[in-house]
Scaffold this active site. Structure first.
Site, PDB file in Angstrom:
ATOM      1  N   PHE A  22      17.619  27.056 -59.939  1.00 53.45           N
ATOM      2  CA  PHE A  22      16.577  25.590 -59.602  1.00 53.45           C
ATOM      3  C   PHE A  22      18.297  24.447 -61.053  1.00 53.45           C
ATOM      4  CE2 PHE A  22      13.748  22.610 -57.387  1.00 53.45           C
ATOM      5  CZ  PHE A  22      13.397  22.961 -56.287  1.00 53.45           C
ATOM      6  N   GLN A  81      13.587   9.319 -62.143  1.00 51.96           N
ATOM      7  CA  GLN A  81      14.304  10.192 -61.987  1.00 51.96           C
ATOM      8  C   GLN A  81      14.648   9.244 -60.712  1.00 51.96           C
ATOM      9  OE1 GLN A  81      13.035  14.707 -60.752  1.00 51.96           O
ATOM     10  NE2 GLN A  81      14.591  14.268 -62.830  1.00 51.96           N
ATOM     11  N   HIS A  94      16.031  11.668 -57.346  1.00 53.50           N
ATOM     12  CA  HIS A  94      16.083  12.812 -56.832  1.00 53.50           C
ATOM     13  C   HIS A  94      18.033  12.470 -56.346  1.00 53.50           C
ATOM     14  CE1 HIS A  94      16.415  16.764 -54.618  1.00 53.50           C
ATOM     15  NE2 HIS A  94      14.970  16.688 -55.225  1.00 53.50           N
ATOM     16  N   LEU A 135      13.025  13.779 -48.873  1.00 52.57           N
ATOM     17  CA  LEU A 135      13.240  14.564 -50.287  1.00 52.57           C
ATOM     18  C   LEU A 135      13.833  16.320 -49.314  1.00 52.57           C
ATOM     19  CD1 LEU A 135      13.519  13.871 -52.784  1.00 52.57           C
ATOM     20  CD2 LEU A 135      11.293  15.466 -53.160  1.00 52.57           C
ATOM     21  N   GLU A 166      15.663  21.087 -53.956  1.00 56.30           N
ATOM     22  CA  GLU A 166      16.755  21.290 -54.205  1.00 56.30           C
ATOM     23  C   GLU A 166      16.841  22.910 -54.388  1.00 56.30           C
ATOM     24  OE1 GLU A 166      17.849  20.744 -59.257  1.00 56.30           O
ATOM     25  OE2 GLU A 166      17.053  19.785 -58.438  1.00 56.30           O
ATOM     26  N   ARG A 193      19.610  16.805 -62.078  1.00 55.16           N
ATOM     27  CA  ARG A 193      19.283  15.729 -61.527  1.00 55.16           C
ATOM     28  C   ARG A 193      20.043  14.205 -61.559  1.00 55.16           C
ATOM     29  NH1 ARG A 193      13.292  16.756 -59.169  1.00 55.16           N
ATOM     30  NH2 ARG A 193      13.971  18.562 -58.090  1.00 55.16           N
ATOM     31  N   HIS A 240      11.925   9.083 -57.086  1.00 56.73           N
ATOM     32  CA  HIS A 240      11.263  10.196 -57.055  1.00 56.73           C
ATOM     33  C   HIS A 240      10.053  11.138 -58.225  1.00 56.73           C
ATOM     34  CE1 HIS A 240      10.432  14.685 -56.052  1.00 56.73           C
ATOM     35  NE2 HIS A 240      10.997  14.944 -57.075  1.00 56.73           N
ATOM     36  N   ARG A 291      14.201  15.246 -66.264  1.00 56.82           N
ATOM     37  CA  ARG A 291      13.412  16.503 -65.750  1.00 56.82           C
ATOM     38  C   ARG A 291      14.043  17.251 -64.880  1.00 56.82           C
ATOM     39  NH1 ARG A 291      10.460  17.862 -61.630  1.00 56.82           N
ATOM     40  NH2 ARG A 291      10.863  16.331 -59.795  1.00 56.82           N
TER      41      ARG A 291
END
Length: 609
Positions: A121, A234, A236, A250, A253, A309, A375, A410
């Site tokens: 990730f 954030q 995304h 979404l 990832e 991200r 997100h 994050r």
């Protein structure tokens, strides 16, 4: 006099996602009588939308991984603004929480030798995400819910909390209402845990579901709790932008972790041109090297699609702004040309099925058109790193509504393990606090009556405004003026808009009865949404730099002045919100060495205790 029903609990948990359920379990284990309130139904929490996995340095795929590497990755991804003690607690405990879920019945994907499998990730140095295909959040909720029900939680479903109740400066319960019937409910409690999730619905384009209106942030702030890092939102990088039937949904990832690549309208894989200086040397410079890494070559460097991200989201926006975007304002995410159809269906079953059913899009045959979508919020209620206690006695917070762990940005996969690590800590501490409170449950009857009158006001205001129109205006203006790219004049304009909306939010009109009345629900949501929107904008104005999830067009670079400052949003006695800059907690030298390690080999178990 409006009637209401009263419930008494030692610990009241507001929210039934991963953090709330784990807090409830921990409190019950400590002997507390626990009530859980959820706006929706059990099993319908937004946690189920976290698909790719939960990060924990278990070392099942790469034995070199350990808590120190995870600690370093998390601080580096967060721009070193994280609370270092929270990060240490989290990275050390996450593996135990994953194994605990397995003991309670979670069915994780396995490695060939039978261990819990872990996938790549963004921002993680090693494959670290324990996963269940691409529906990990659903499995986490299923497991926690089954365990909590078996332990005997008292669940109040389809119930919205309108205000926290206080006595002598401490939180002693909450006032809410049943969304089905409109009946008011008073929860008397010796401790309250907020686990209400995020605030994405204050933006027009978001992956967040309808419940995520920022309730917990505002409820806490209104009783005097500090908020921290609220500027860091954030976006995304890979939310669907086309077709319309799946817009905002979404794309995990995990698609990039399994080999998916980002391309612009010219067919170019543009992330190779967007590696920030601080990540130079860690990411592949050629497609050949990136592919070798995906195939398990330990000497190769990671694909640039697995950057953090914030970096990927801004890179997509750059391609769009410079005329190389997809037809609907995004970029192409292609796994179809990279992996066989059977592999995609096995590794990413939810992605395949949902886009086929909802958008008639076959991801095994064609690329997805994706772009940034709101997100997650890195900031939240400021809590003690060990107990999750706020600065208000009797009030605790865990999960997305709590700040401090993630800093400026994050890492993907850190959210699900955050929920169970700090949900457990919050539930334990709340139960211990409650056990020390002697005497009977008490709330101020006058306070309850005043809040009920407030909540009913829209029914008695026939000339008031339409709450749906107000919410549409709030979301559109926040998207325009305080979205992924910010600028001082627009932020100041948004503050003026919010001041106006705040007055109007208290002058709404709804008709009909209280049962199943979405107009009434929206009117009350708006009162909280404008409060938290103001906190986001104030913090964004104060941080005159770009860092992590906060990007300023007028201050495009990181500024050392802000590198060691958290912004605290504090409510004054007259109800106004103010920004206070505070220095980061000092990190011990041995932990700093781990955080700043250049070579992962330095982070063997010989470094630090």
């Amino acid at each position: 006099m409006e009637s209401y029903t009263t419930y008494d609990y030692d610990v009241l948990v507001i929210g039934a996602g991963g953090a709330g359920l784990r807090a409830a379990i921990a409190a019950i284990e400590k002997g507390a009588r626990v009530g859980v309130v959820t706006k929706s139904l059990l099993g319908k929490a937004h946690t189920v939308m976290a698909e790719g996995g939960m990060a924990a340095a278990m070392g099942n795929v790469r034995s070199e991984d350990n808590w120190k590497v995870h600690f370093r990755d998390t601080l580096k991804g967060g721009g070193m603004l994280n609370n270092w003690k929270m990060v240490e607690n989290y990275t050390k405990e996450a593996p135990d929480r994953v194994r605990e879920l397995e003991q309670w019945g979670a069915v994780f994907d396995r490695t060939p030798d039978g261990k819990i499998n872990q996938r790549n990730f963004g921002g993680h140095s090693y494959p670290r995400l324990a996963h269940v295909g691409d529906r990990t959040g659903l499995e986490l909720i299923r497991t926690l819910q089954d365990h909590a029900v078996k332990m005997g939680i008292n669940a109040h479903m389809e119930t919205t909390i309108y205000r926290l109740l206080t006595e002598g400066g401490a939180v002693v319960g909450a006032l809410g209402f049943n969304r089905q019937t409109g009946e008011f409910l008073v929860f008397r409690a010796k401790a309250v845990v907020l686990a209400t999730g995020g605030l994405g619905r204050i933006y027009q384009i978001t992956s967040n579901s309808w419940e995520c209106t920022g309730d917990g942030f505002s409820l806490a702030s209104m009783v005097g709790a500090d908020l921290i890092d609220m500027e860091f939102i954030q976006f995304h990088p890979t939310g669907m932008v086309w077709p319309p039937s799946v817009m905002g949904i979404l794309v995990t990832e995990g698609v990039r972790g399994e080999g998916g690549v980002l391309k612009n309208s010219e067919g170019k894989r543009f992330m190779f041109d967007n590696v920030p200086e601080r990540y130079k040397g860690e990411f592949a410079e050629t497609e050949e090297e990136a592919e070798r890494w995906l195939q398990g070559d330990r000497n190769a460097r990671r694909p640039p699609e697995l950057l953090t991200r914030d970096v990927v989201a801004r890179a997509i926006r750059k391609e769009v702004n410079e005329g190389r975007g997809s037809p609907h304002g995004g970029a192409y995410l292609d796994i179809a040309s990279r992996r066989p159809a059977d592999y995609i269906k096995k590794k990413l079953p939810s992605m395949y099925h949902q886009f086929m059913k909802l958008g008639n899009l076959d991801i095994t045959k064609e690329p997805m058109e994706v772009g940034p979508t709101c997100h997650y919020v890195m900031g939240g209620i400021r809590v003690d790193p060990d107990t999750q206690a706020t600065n208000v006695p009797g009030l605790y917070a865990a999960g997305e509504v709590a700040g401090g762990l993630h800093g400026a940005n994050r890492l993907g996969g850190n959210s699900l393990s955050d929920l169970v690590v700090f949900g457990r800590r919050a539930g334990m501490a709340a139960a211990e606090y409650a056990a020390k409170q002697t005497g009977s449950y008490q709330v101020d009857e006058a306070q309850v009556r005043a809040y009920i009158a407030e909540a009913l006001q829209p029914f008695n205001n026939p000339q008031g405004e339409n709450p749906f129109a107000l919410m549409k205006e709030l979301r559109a203006t926040m998207q325009k003026n305080a979205g992924i790219m910010r600028e001082e004049n627009e932020l100041k304009t948004q503050l003026e808009i919010l001041a106006n909306l705040k007055k109007r939010a208290w002058n709404t009109s709804v008709s009909g009865g209280r049962a199943y009345n979405p107009g009434w629900h929206t009117a009350l949501d708006m009162r909280l949404m404008v409060e938290i929107s103001e906190a986001v904008v104030l913090a964004a104005l104060a941080r005159k730099e770009s860092r992590g999830g906060h990007a300023r067009l007028d201050y495009p670079d990181p500024d050392p002045t802000f590198a060691k400052l958290n912004h605290i949003i504090r409510r004054s006695s007259d109800g106004t919100l103010n920004v206070v800059a505070e220095p980061l907690p000092e990190m011990p030298e041995d932990r700093r060495k781990i955080a700043e390690a250049k070579d992962l080999k330095e982070l063997s178990d010989k470094v630090g205790a």
